[in-house]
Design an enzyme around this catalytic site. Structure first.
Site, short mmCIF file in Angstrom:
data_model
loop_
_atom_site.label_atom_id
_atom_site.label_comp_id
_atom_site.label_asym_id
_atom_site.label_seq_id
_atom_site.Cartn_x
_atom_site.Cartn_y
_atom_site.Cartn_z
N ARG A 80 0.86 -1.19 0.00
CA ARG A 80 0.00 0.00 0.00
C ARG A 80 0.89 1.24 0.00
O ARG A 80 1.70 1.43 0.91
CB ARG A 80 -0.89 -0.04 1.25
N HIS A 123 -2.59 11.02 0.99
CA HIS A 123 -2.06 10.76 2.33
C HIS A 123 -1.44 12.07 2.83
O HIS A 123 -0.23 12.18 3.03
CB HIS A 123 -1.04 9.61 2.29
N GLU A 168 -6.97 8.44 6.42
CA GLU A 168 -7.16 9.09 7.72
C GLU A 168 -7.60 10.54 7.62
O GLU A 168 -6.88 11.46 8.04
CB GLU A 168 -5.87 8.98 8.55
N ASN A 297 -7.41 1.74 10.18
CA ASN A 297 -6.08 1.94 10.79
C ASN A 297 -6.26 1.96 12.29
O ASN A 297 -7.08 2.73 12.81
CB ASN A 297 -5.45 3.26 10.34
N TYR A 299 -4.15 1.87 16.06
CA TYR A 299 -2.89 1.91 16.83
C TYR A 299 -3.14 1.67 18.32
O TYR A 299 -2.38 0.98 18.98
CB TYR A 299 -2.17 3.24 16.61
N GLU A 377 -3.46 -0.15 8.32
CA GLU A 377 -2.27 0.25 9.09
C GLU A 377 -2.40 -0.26 10.51
O GLU A 377 -3.47 -0.18 11.12
CB GLU A 377 -2.14 1.78 9.19
O1 IFM Z 1 3.03 7.50 10.07
C1 IFM Z 1 1.66 7.55 10.26
C2 IFM Z 1 0.92 7.40 8.95
O2 IFM Z 1 1.30 8.35 8.02
C3 IFM Z 1 -0.57 7.53 9.16
N1 IFM Z 1 -1.02 6.69 10.24
C4 IFM Z 1 -0.29 6.69 11.46
C5 IFM Z 1 1.19 6.48 11.20
C6 IFM Z 1 1.97 6.47 12.52
O3 IFM Z 1 1.80 7.68 13.19
#
Ligand code: IFM
Length: 473
Positions: A80, A123, A168, A297, A299, A377
């Site tokens: 990606r 992006h 995002e 995505n 985290y 992500e």
């Molecule tokens: O590096 C970023 C990415 O560009 C977008 N999502 C989160 C990642 C980590 O912060």
């Protein structure tokens, strides 16, 4: 390995890794590319640690062939990446054939290595010239985005089957136009809301136009979503904080896309901040175009309260952020630590949140629309050390990766149609306001020499991909 000591992934599950143009390409002023908002913002004193910028980054523009060879060695099935609007249309103007040609060569290289290209159109790197005319607060930018999408499709549509409109949009609206910590660095609740709506509109316009050009494309959008939990479920204030955060982060985007409306509680939260002035007749129908896949995505999750530091359950907590949230619908929302292990970003490691999120997104949105889910992500930064043998032993990142892959399998067991996983990121790169200080890669980049070294986590991922199974325990 027997079936009792490993968990198999579905036969059609795709393993990949992700990057983004500004974070890796470099060649910022080559072959006609002009400035994006990140070229400008990274030069604002104090905006980015060490005043780092993406002028060279990982020099991927010149090293894409060996980078693709590395992907092949890792066994990646899909990659990606994003295209840079400023490279394809410098200053947002006419198409630059040399800029498009880079992506054409990259796609050919990927296909030659049997790696499926997964293209993201935006992006975060808006041409600066478009920011100068209002950026995403200007409705016209959404129309320009549609034209840009078609221009990229004209060049690559014969070879790229999967297209993501935006990465995002929460970041490119609220972090960028309200919190001011991302380019273009504006600090306005009104601007964040205007940007959020126009990004969604751009997504809808591009999706409709691409679908009309080519009915066979797999189209979607990537959202960074979270799991918002109240510190104390018995506290009405904490529950409301979780509701607000969920509205601001998740439902602001999911509801227009899947339901064709903004949530009424969120509209009430942001009343008087101008959002409704930007919503023109037909916009929500435009935004709620059918999508084939939703990129998630993830985290970490969020534990929130309407109380700052001295919440009774967390009186000892060391790191409450005292200012609450800057975001329009999340005023007075305070984040509390959950006491989980932290990455170098100070983000809590919470793999069960991924299972919960995928299951919820499926139940509340994707299932009725028949939309597939992909984790586009997921990854972790750690302070890597190169040992004298030249290697990077990063067991924490390997644990992060495997525990989140386990959460994906759990979500699949729960019935969520999760069709693939992209680790963020293929290689260490430019981490926005953190510059080159935070390393997310499964491949280390030495920024002095541009040497790439596969970390232990990269080898572990390659082994999972080879066996298409996750060892238990
Ligand atoms: O590096 C970023 C990415 O560009 C977008 N999502 C989160 C990642 C980590 O912060």
């Amino acid at each position: 390995m027997t079936s009792t000591d490993s968990r198999a992934f579905p036969a059609d599950f795709l393993f990949g890794a992700a990057t983004a143009a500004y974070q890796i390409e470099g060649a910022a002023h080559e072959d006609g590319r002009t400035d994006s908002i990140w070229d400008t913002f990274s030069r604002v004193p104090g905006a980015v640690i060490n005043a780092d910028n993406g002028d060279t980054a990982c020099d991927h523009y010149h090293r894409y062939r060996s980078d693709v060879a590395l992907m092949k060695d890792l066994g990646l099935q899909t990659y990606r990446f994003s295209t840079s609007w400023s490279r394809v249309q410098p200053d947002g103007g006419p198409v630059n054939p040399k800029g498009l040609d880079f992506y054409s060569r990259l796609v050919d290289e990927l296909l030659g290595a049997d790696i499926k290209p997964w293209l993201t159109l935006y992006h975060w790197d808006l041409p600066q010239a478009l920011e100068d005319t209002g950026g995403w607060t200007n409705r016209d930018t959404a129309l320009r985005f549609r034209d840009y999408a078609l221009n990229v499709h004209d060049a690559l549509g014969d070879r790229v089957g999967v297209w993501t409109t935006l990465n995002e949009p929460w970041c490119s609206s609220f972090l960028s136009y309200t919190a001011g910590v991302h380019a273009p660095g504006r600090q306005s609740k009104r601007d964040g809301l205007a940007a959020g709506h126009h990004l969604l509109l751009g997504h809808g316009l591009a999706t409709e136009a691409l679908r009309a050009r080519d009915a066979d494309l797999e189209l979607g959008i990537t959202l960074n979503l979270t799991v918002a939990k109240p510190v104390d479920v018995d506290s009405a204030g904490d529950r409301d904080a979780a509701r607000r955060l969920d509205g601001q982060f998740n439902r602001f985007f999911l509801d227009p896309i899947f339901r064709g409306s903004y949530p009424s509680d969120l509209l009430a939260d942001v009343a008087g901040l101008g959002l409704e002035d930007h919503i023109k007749d037909g916009d929500l129908a435009q935004i709620s175009q059918r999508i084939d896949s939703l990129g998630v995505n993830y985290y970490h999750g969020e534990l929130v309260s309407d109380q700052p530091a001295a919440h009774p359950l967390l009186a000892q907590a060391p790191t409450n952020r005292p200012t609450g949230s800057p975001f329009p619908a999340a005023d007075g929302v305070f984040h509390h630590p959950q006491g989980l292990p932290l990455t170098a970003m100070q983000w809590e490691v919470q793999p069960d949140g991924l299972r919960e999120l995928l299951t919820r997104v499926n139940t509340d949105y994707a299932a009725s629309a028949g939309t597939s889910l992909y984790v586009t992500e997921n990854g972790a930064a750690y302070d890597d050390v190169v040992t004298p043998d030249g290697r990077v032993h990063d067991p924490e990142r390997t644990d992060f990766l495997t525990s989140h892959l386990g959460a994906v399998l759990d979500a699949i067991d729960d019935g969520a149609p999760v069709k693939g996983y992209f680790y963020w990121s293929l290689m260490d790169n430019y981490e926005w306001a953190w510059g080159y200080e935070k390393r997310f890669g499964i491949v280390r980049v030495d920024y002095d020499t541009q040497e790439r070294t596969v970390k232990d986590s990269g080898a572990a991922y390659a082994s999972v991909i080879r066996s298409r199974a996750l060892p238990r325990g």
